[in-house]
Scaffold this motif. Structure first.
Motif, PDB file in Angstrom:
ATOM      1  N   GLU A 118      53.986-146.415 -21.800  1.00  0.00           N
ATOM      2  CA  GLU A 118      53.252-146.103 -23.035  1.00  0.00           C
ATOM      3  C   GLU A 118      51.761-145.937 -22.758  1.00  0.00           C
ATOM      4  O   GLU A 118      51.095-145.048 -23.308  1.00  0.00           O
ATOM      5  N   LEU A 119      51.217-146.784 -21.888  1.00  0.00           N
ATOM      6  CA  LEU A 119      49.807-146.670 -21.511  1.00  0.00           C
ATOM      7  C   LEU A 119      49.523-145.327 -20.850  1.00  0.00           C
ATOM      8  O   LEU A 119      48.536-144.656 -21.162  1.00  0.00           O
ATOM      9  N   MET A 120      50.391-144.931 -19.918  1.00  0.00           N
ATOM     10  CA  MET A 120      50.188-143.658 -19.224  1.00  0.00           C
ATOM     11  C   MET A 120      50.280-142.487 -20.190  1.00  0.00           C
ATOM     12  O   MET A 120      49.514-141.516 -20.085  1.00  0.00           O
ATOM     13  N   GLN A 121      51.203-142.564 -21.119  1.00  0.00           N
ATOM     14  CA  GLN A 121      51.307-141.496 -22.111  1.00  0.00           C
ATOM     15  C   GLN A 121      50.049-141.422 -22.963  1.00  0.00           C
ATOM     16  O   GLN A 121      49.561-140.333 -23.290  1.00  0.00           O
ATOM     17  N   GLY A 122      49.499-142.586 -23.316  1.00  0.00           N
ATOM     18  CA  GLY A 122      48.268-142.598 -24.100  1.00  0.00           C
ATOM     19  C   GLY A 122      47.093-142.027 -23.339  1.00  0.00           C
ATOM     20  O   GLY A 122      46.300-141.246 -23.868  1.00  0.00           O
ATOM     21  N   LEU A 123      46.969-142.392 -22.058  1.00  0.00           N
ATOM     22  CA  LEU A 123      45.861-141.903 -21.240  1.00  0.00           C
ATOM     23  C   LEU A 123      45.979-140.412 -20.937  1.00  0.00           C
ATOM     24  O   LEU A 123      44.980-139.744 -20.680  1.00  0.00           O
ATOM     25  N   ASN A 124      47.210-139.885 -20.960  1.00  0.00           N
ATOM     26  CA  ASN A 124      47.431-138.460 -20.694  1.00  0.00           C
ATOM     27  C   ASN A 124      47.533-137.634 -21.976  1.00  0.00           C
ATOM     28  O   ASN A 124      47.822-136.442 -21.913  1.00  0.00           O
ATOM     29  N   SER A 125      47.265-138.262 -23.105  1.00  0.00           N
ATOM     30  CA  SER A 125      47.380-137.549 -24.380  1.00  0.00           C
ATOM     31  C   SER A 125      46.357-136.410 -24.475  1.00  0.00           C
ATOM     32  O   SER A 125      45.259-136.488 -23.912  1.00  0.00           O
ATOM     33  N   ALA A 126      46.742-135.361 -25.183  1.00  0.00           N
ATOM     34  CA  ALA A 126      45.806-134.252 -25.413  1.00  0.00           C
ATOM     35  C   ALA A 126      44.720-134.641 -26.409  1.00  0.00           C
ATOM     36  O   ALA A 126      43.685-133.974 -26.502  1.00  0.00           O
ATOM     37  N   SER A 127      44.928-135.716 -27.148  1.00  0.00           N
ATOM     38  CA  SER A 127      43.970-136.170 -28.149  1.00  0.00           C
ATOM     39  C   SER A 127      42.966-137.134 -27.521  1.00  0.00           C
ATOM     40  O   SER A 127      43.338-138.196 -27.003  1.00  0.00           O
TER      41      SER A 127
END
Length: 365
Positions: A118-127
């Motif tokens: 989940e952290l990695m997805q957040g850090l890689n978010s387009a937002s």
């Protein structure tokens, strides 16, 4: 040659040969009187062509196009293979990075694994807003692993998110200077700038001073500037030439002049006003202020010095302690350049007002 014998000789299963036939990739030339598939020598050669292309990573659909389209040249095939392979390697490298990040977090259970994902997805978010929120809070208020922060700070283009990443990384306590130091050596100047800014925000991290010293030789003035300011604030005298160059070039010249002034103080004063930084200072050196003063006055004396440059150098002299700097300012008050003379005269008055306060209680001043 019947399908069983073809399978034994080619190493391709009979089931796969039937699949090739259904797709139209390799259709047997004939049939026996009993209706069994019968392959010719040309059919067998085509089977080997298909298997060779499969070994290069092509899908069966791509193989069919390569074998049937007369316009599909070998060079085009090889170019496509290179592009597909590069894309696949990028995906696999990304997966490997994710797995390493999960492993580095030492997960105790599946909840820990899911949290890191989940952290990695957040850090890689387009937002950018979501990336910032991930940095500042993390899911369920958890902290972000330092290695993830170090990787993210080297690629983050948004200045607000980058600032949050540096803030979080400096407080993470993780040993990530090696990762950031690799960024200092990157070919991409933007990555080098991000790396040196992140290291500058970690003054107590082991290896930070060495990495910043390496950055003093960077061809990019911004990278050198970040490194010089950070080193100067640590009391590292090797930063002086770069700091003087910043004043000359007008790159964060006010900050550079302030750091030069701090470096010019004796070690006792630095310790009292800034605190000792874990042995990173240079020790007491009475000649240090003279060397800094000489570096500035040498630039002032250059016959090709631009008026704006001479004004910045004059302003930098205000930051230096001691009577010699005051005397040079008094001399510059009569400079042939009216702007320099006016600034020097004003600064001389300021320094004259300072003297009683600085020397109060110090008869030897």
């Amino acid at each position: 040659m019947l399908i069983g014998e073809v399978a034994r000789r080619s190493g391709v299963s009979a089931r796969m040969l039937r699949h090739y036939d259904a797709l139209g990739l390799v259709r047997p030339t004939g049939r026996t009187t009993g209706g069994y598939r019968e392959y010719s020598a040309e059919d067998v050669r085509r089977i080997f062509h298909v298997e060779s292309l499969r070994s290069l990573g092509l899908s069966l659909k791509q193989i069919g196009r390569a074998l049937e389209d007369p316009a599909f040249t070998p060079s085009a095939l090889v170019s496509d293979l290179i592009r597909w392979t590069e894309d696949r390697l990028d995906r696999e490298r990304e997966l490997l990075d994710r797995l390493r990040a999960i492993d580095a977090s030492a997960p105790a259970g599946w909840q820990d694994v899911l949290r890191v994902v989940e952290l990695m997805q957040g850090l890689n978010s387009a937002s950018a807003a979501r990336r910032q929120q991930t940095v500042l809070a993390g899911p369920d208020g958890g902290s972000v692993p330092a290695e993830l922060l170090a990787d993210a700070v080297l690629t983050e283009a948004d200045p607000i998110v980058a600032g949050a990443l540096r803030w979080a990384l400096a407080r993470s306590g993780g040993d990530v200077v090696a990762t950031l130091a690799a960024g200092v050596r990157a070919e991409d100047v933007a990555v080098r700038r991000r790396a040196v800014q992140a290291i500058a925000a970690m003054p107590e991290a082991p290896g930070a001073t060495a990495a910043l010293a390496e950055a003093l030789g960077d061809p990019d003035a911004t990278v050198r500037g970040h490194a010089a300011l950070a080193l100067g604030r640590r009391g590292v005298h090797a930063a002086v030439p770069a700091l003087v160059r910043m004043v000359v070039e007008g790159l964060n010249d006010v900050d550079a002049a302030e750091v030069l002034g701090t470096l010019s103080q004796d070690q006792k004063d630095q310790d009292r006003h800034q605190g000792q930084e874990h042995g990173q200072g240079q020790g007491q050196d009475p000649a240090r202020a003279d060397r800094i003063l000489t570096a500035l006055t040498d630039e002032l004396a250059r016959p090709t010095a631009d008026p704006a440059v001479r004004i910045r150098l004059t302003q930098a002299l205000l930051e230096l302690p001691g009577t010699t700097a005051r005397e040079i300012l008094r001399q510059l008050a009569h400079d042939e350049d009216p702007a320099v003379a006016l600034i020097a005269s004003a600064f001389s008055g300021v320094l004259d007002e300072r003297v009683p306060q600085e020397t109060q209680g110090d008869p030897g001043a």
